[in-house]
Every structure is written in C-alpha cells, then in structure tokens.
Design an enzyme around this catalytic site. Structure first.
Site, PDB file in Angstrom:
ATOM      1  N   SER A   1     -10.086  -0.065   7.259  1.00  0.00           N
ATOM      2  CA  SER A   1      -9.468   0.188   5.959  1.00  0.00           C
ATOM      3  C   SER A   1      -8.834  -1.027   5.312  1.00  0.00           C
ATOM      4  O   SER A   1      -8.435  -0.965   4.153  1.00  0.00           O
ATOM      5  CB  SER A   1      -8.414   1.302   6.079  1.00  0.00           C
TER       6      SER A   1
ATOM      7  N   LYS B   1       0.841  -1.194   0.000  1.00  0.00           N
ATOM      8  CA  LYS B   1       0.000   0.000   0.000  1.00  0.00           C
ATOM      9  C   LYS B   1       0.881   1.251   0.000  1.00  0.00           C
ATOM     10  O   LYS B   1       1.919   1.295   0.664  1.00  0.00           O
ATOM     11  CB  LYS B   1      -0.885  -0.045   1.247  1.00  0.00           C
TER      12      LYS B   1
ATOM     13  N   SER C   1      -9.207   2.535   2.950  1.00  0.00           N
ATOM     14  CA  SER C   1      -8.205   3.169   2.114  1.00  0.00           C
ATOM     15  C   SER C   1      -7.263   2.187   1.417  1.00  0.00           C
ATOM     16  O   SER C   1      -6.454   2.584   0.589  1.00  0.00           O
ATOM     17  CB  SER C   1      -7.382   4.150   2.952  1.00  0.00           C
TER      18      SER C   1
END
Length: 459
Positions: free
Chosen positions: A183, A84, A159
């Site tokens: 998330s 990420k 996210s």
C-alpha cells in the site's frame, strides 16, 4: 505563482528545513506557499481531503518565533507535512474513509504524528485512502476518489494513494503511509515518487486505524509504516524519526543497525516472480536498470530466486491478512479459518522468510517490479486488469509487493522512467530483514543510475 516559488514546492524536506534554519524563508511563508498551491491544484486530484489550517498557521507562527529566540525544535523545524488518513491526529479528523468514522476526531496523536511534530514538523492536512484501507485505489464514500497527477483518468493507487499523489504534485514534502499489501509501494510506483516499506515492527503502529472504542489489535505481522517522498534522503530522515519502541507497541524491536558498508555491492534482479504476470514495459525497465547498474560498475546478475510456488505463497499471505482482519472465510462458506489454519500459515511464512534470508546471504539487494502494471484507469474493485493485452486478476496488482509483507523484509520503491503511455514506473529494492538503514543507503547509491522524481506536467 512565481516559478522560483513553485520550484521550492518540489524541494526536499531536508532542503526546506535548512532554508528555514538559515532564515531564507519563514515557516509561515512556506506553509502559505503550500496552501496556495493546494488550493490551485488539489481540486483536480482530491489528494488532500482534511485540512487543519488554523492550527497549522498558529504552529508555523510559533516556529518562527522560537527560531528568532534561537530555539530549534528539531530536524523538521517549520516544515509542513501531511499524513495518510489512517493516523490518529489530535484535533484533526481520522476517518479511514469509513462513513461510520467520518466525524471522528482523536484526542491524542498517534506515535508517528507525535514524533514528526516533536521534530518540528507542521501537520496541515490528511491524505485520501481506500475505504478501510482495503483496496489498491484510493476511493471511499467519505471523500471520493483520488486522481493520478500524471493522468487524472488513472488511479493514484491505494491505499496510500492520496499520499503519493500529494507528494508527486508538490502539495506536501512528504507523507507517511501504511503497507500491509504493497500500500506504499503501489502508489509510489503509480505516481513516480519514492516510497519505503520498512522491516515489519520497526515503526510502532500505535495510533494507526484508531476507533472510538478500544478493540483487540490483530495486525501484529506484515504491516509496516513508512514514508513517501521525492528524494531518498527524505525517506531516511523521516524513517529515522519515526522508528523505534514507543512503550506501547510491544512488537517493535529496539533500534539496531547492521553493517552499513557498501563495498562491492551484489545486486540481483528479476523481471517478475514465477507464475506472476508482468507488463512488458516494466520488464524492459528492469532490464534497462540492470544494464545501467552493470555499466556503472556494480555486480549485477539475473539471479535464481528462492524455489517456491509463488502463487501459493501469495495465497497464504492473503489468508493471513484475512485472518488478522477477522474477515477470512473459505469460498464455500463451510469452514472458517481456524486457529490451526492460522498457525499452519505462520509456519509457511517462517519457511518463506528463511528462504529469502538465505537468498540475501548471497546478494545485498534484489531489484524487482513493484507491481505487474503501471497506473490503471479508475475501475470498480475486482474488475480484471489488462496486462499485455490479456485480462488478469485485479488482486494480482499487489503480488510483487505483498511477497515482502509476507516475509517482513524492507523494500523501497524508486522511480525508473516511464512506460509507453507516459506513466511512471517504479522498481523496488529489497534486502534482508532489519537492514533498513543499509537498504536506504543502497537506494541512495543505486537510484541515480535508474531514475529520479520528475514533476508531473499538470503541476
């Protein structure tokens, strides 16, 4: 691409590592296979947004040469992976989706990146996120929006949406996300993969949210770092590699395992939490999963949840997140969130943790929704969402998951079939604090009775 090669793209990280060790495929061949698939598939998903191809190819070559000499770097020797775009990665941009950091290139790896590389993994790219990691959709001014591999008109979640979409589409064997307000679990649920939020402070957040200049670290509670993968086994492998103190994050506890026996598992289930909306298809999925587990011989019961005003508790969680981010201000603008308010919220948190910990003296694990809805169409943040034909507050999409950020308890999202629109449903398993390895073992036993990763038809 041959079907046998494409099948390899959807193998587990553990299986890929085994094939490399047995010299059935080289690290270079496996990397090129993923890069070729990425070139073909990623343009319609926009899941992987930063590439480090030259460095990855050099490391794959070195991995093959090391193996030829009889050297094994670790359990991930030669396995490609992504991270990420919130992890510091030496020589590879880390932007957090913020224009001000669009060209930031860290000099050092964060702890997660360093540990995965030390285990032999080959980092080749970074996955898309919400701007500043602050939304339930992965869309930002630097890289644009990520599309769901099951339906590009739908969000992949946020996210960690790029991570979940990349794993689901076979672009990467695994990724590591962050979870402050579901998330990891929301994207895993939306994209049909497994996602694990460990107990808070199990994995160091050293190198998470890097900035050019040091700033005070506010996120000391509620935030967890954990893996997304297509198999429970990979969650366990990756978690075991990245957890434990690093000498820098002083909040991380020494590694300790609670009892791991799985005799006479007691499974509680709930179709939602009091006062929270839930889509009817997800309700049906919870009940169906509970029925199948009961038929398989598990002790399963729709149990009474801890008594509390759930919407108010979740509002407190939102206040804590806002206070930690330095962004909380009451609606009328007359009074900021003071130190006294913060400590009062921490006291409410302590009481909530105690209530759930007492619940888990009677039950080994809770089966519950990961979110109130499946993947929704791309929309402006804050736009009301439709659940059971009614408009619902956009920010309630994380409520079922944020509860366990607030308490710090570990939770793993597992695939549990599809809704009537053909979109994945993921249910979460939750257990007591610090029981992470045992929870993953329970997930390994429970998941086959509920569902499994399925390849999206578009890939």
């Amino acid at each position: 691409m041959k079907s046998t090669q494409k099948n390899l793209l959807f193998a587990s990280a553990s299986e890929l590592a085994k094939r490399i060790r047995q010299k059935k495929i080289s690290a270079r061949e496996l990397l090129e296979l993923h890069l070729s698939h990425l070139e073909e598939t990623n343009p319609r998903l926009n899941a992987v947004v930063i590439l480090g191809v030259d460095a990855a190819r050099a490391r794959a070559k070195a991995a093959d040469e090391a193996l030829a000499r009889g050297e094994l770097w670790g359990p991930l020797h030669g396995v490609p992976f992504t991270l990420k775009d919130a992890h510091a990665t030496a020589g590879l941009r880390t932007t957090m989706g913020l224009p001000a950091l669009a060209k930031q290139v860290p000099r050092e790896d964060g702890t997660v990146a360093a540990r995965l590389k030390n285990a032999g993994g080959i980092l080749f790219g970074k996955t898309n996120i919400a701007m500043g990691l602050a939304d339930f959709q992965s869309n930002n001014p630097v890289f644009g929006q990520t599309n769901n591999p099951w339906n590009p008109e739908r969000t992949a979640g946020g996210s960690s949406g790029g991570a979940a979409a990349a794993v689901a589409a076979g672009l990467t064997p695994f990724d590591v996300g962050t979870d402050l307000s579901a998330s990891i679990r929301i994207p895993a649920h939306f994209c049909g993969v497994f996602g694990f939020k460990p107990t808070e402070n199990q994995v160091p957040n050293t190198g998470i949210f890097p900035t050019p200049h040091p700033i005070a670290r506010a996120l000391r509670i509620m935030l967890s770092i954990g893996p997304l993968a297509r198999f429970v086994e990979d969650l366990d492998v990756i978690f075991n590699l990245i957890r434990g103190p690093d000498g820098q994050d002083s909040e991380v506890r020494p590694i300790a395992n609670l009892k791991s026996d799985l005799d006479d598992l007691r499974i509680a289930f709930s179709t939602t939490f009091p006062g929270l909306p839930i889509a009817s298809d997800i309700t049906a999925a919870v009940r169906s999963a509970a029925s199948r587990l009961s038929d398989a011989g598990f002790i399963v019961e729709e149990a009474a949840l801890p008594k509390m005003k759930y919407p108010e508790v979740l509002a407190s969680a939102g206040e804590l997140i806002g206070a930690m981010l330095g962004a909380f201000e009451k609606q009328d603008g007359a009074k900021r969130f003071t130190a006294g308010d913060y400590f009062t919220a921490l006291q409410r948190r302590d009481e909530t943790i105690a209530a759930w910990e007492e619940f888990f003296t009677r039950w080994d694990v809770l089966l519950a929704p990961s979110s109130m809805t499946t993947a929704f169409p791309h929309t402006d943040p804050g736009t009301p969402l439709i659940v059971n034909r009614k408009e619902v507050n956009y920010f309630a999409v994380s409520a079922h998951g944020t509860m366990f950020n607030y308490t710090g308890q570990p939770a793993v999202c597992i695939p549990a079939g599809m809704d009537r629109a053909g979109l994945p449903i993921g249910l979460q398993l939750v257990s007591r604090r610090w029981s992470d390895r045992r929870l993953l073992k329970m997930a390994h036993e429970i998941a086959p009775h509920i569902g499994e990763f399925k390849r999206p038809p578009s890939v």
